[in-house]
Design a protein around this motif. Structure first.
Motif, PDB file in Angstrom:
ATOM      1  N   UNK A   1      -5.163   3.396   9.685  1.00  0.00           N
ATOM      2  CA  UNK A   1      -6.007   2.915   8.289  1.00  0.00           C
ATOM      3  C   UNK A   1      -5.350   4.455   7.845  1.00  0.00           C
ATOM      4  N   UNK A   2      -5.723   5.556   8.081  1.00  0.00           N
ATOM      5  CA  UNK A   2      -5.446   6.744   7.818  1.00  0.00           C
ATOM      6  C   UNK A   2      -3.496   7.219   7.457  1.00  0.00           C
TER       7      UNK A   2
ATOM      8  N   UNK B   1      -1.766  15.483   7.868  1.00  0.00           N
ATOM      9  CA  UNK B   1      -0.662  14.752   7.467  1.00  0.00           C
ATOM     10  C   UNK B   1      -1.014  13.739   9.059  1.00  0.00           C
ATOM     11  N   UNK B   2       0.683  12.929   9.384  1.00  0.00           N
ATOM     12  CA  UNK B   2       0.582  11.815   9.705  1.00  0.00           C
ATOM     13  C   UNK B   2       1.712  11.484   9.637  1.00  0.00           C
ATOM     14  N   UNK B   3       2.072  11.292  11.437  1.00  0.00           N
ATOM     15  CA  UNK B   3       3.174  10.918  11.809  1.00  0.00           C
ATOM     16  C   UNK B   3       3.262  10.407  12.501  1.00  0.00           C
TER      17      UNK B   3
ATOM     18  N   UNK C   1      -2.044  11.657  13.106  1.00  0.00           N
ATOM     19  CA  UNK C   1      -2.905  12.066  12.518  1.00  0.00           C
ATOM     20  C   UNK C   1      -3.331  13.429  12.812  1.00  0.00           C
ATOM     21  N   UNK C   2      -3.485  14.497  11.643  1.00  0.00           N
ATOM     22  CA  UNK C   2      -4.083  15.215  11.109  1.00  0.00           C
ATOM     23  C   UNK C   2      -4.690  15.417  10.022  1.00  0.00           C
ATOM     24  N   UNK C   3      -6.161  15.593  10.441  1.00  0.00           N
ATOM     25  CA  UNK C   3      -6.469  15.315   8.874  1.00  0.00           C
ATOM     26  C   UNK C   3      -7.911  16.356   9.369  1.00  0.00           C
TER      27      UNK C   3
END
Length: 130
Positions: free
Chosen positions: A5-6, A75-77, A128-130
């Motif tokens: 979802x992120x 970000x998301x990878x 994901x890094x939030x």
């Protein structure tokens, strides 16, 4: 594997991404791109004459990193492979939709030099890094 979802939220937002593909000698090549998604894949739109397209035809492995425009440390990878390409009217409408999302207007078709194509990148790994 469905997109987390992120990841999907970042891809659907007005956030930029970098697409990394591999040149013939194995050297990575990275481009800043507009980005989108469906439920399963990251979507980027390019043209068939571009090096990035030729790269994924030869070796479908790709990485996409999307960063939050309002908070660039979020970000998301997504590491995966181009599982499908879609050309024709659907790809042309997709570039217009991306242009509306990022610029507020349709894509300038006079700048298209070959056929537009959507790269559907299926995730093998998501971070994901939030």
């Amino acid at each position: 594997m469905a997109l987390e979802a992120a990841v999907a939220a970042l891809a659907r937002g007005k956030n930029f991404a970098v697409l990394t593909t591999l040149l013939g000698d194995g050297t990575p090549m990275t481009h800043v791109m507009w980005v989108d998604c469906d439920d399963e894949n990251i979507l980027v739109n390019t043209e068939t004459h571009r090096i990035k397209f030729r790269n994924v035809e030869r070796d479908p492995r790709a990485t996409v990193t999307i960063w939050d425009a309002g908070s660039p440390y979020k970000y998301a990878e997504v590491r995966g492979r181009v599982a499908e390409t879609v050309a024709g009217a659907e790809a042309l409408e997709h570039i217009h939709a991306l242009a509306r999302k990022y610029t507020g207007g349709n894509y300038h078709e006079g700048s298209i030099h070959s056929e537009r194509v959507i790269l559907k990148i299926a995730p093998d790994r998501q971070n994901v890094r939030s």
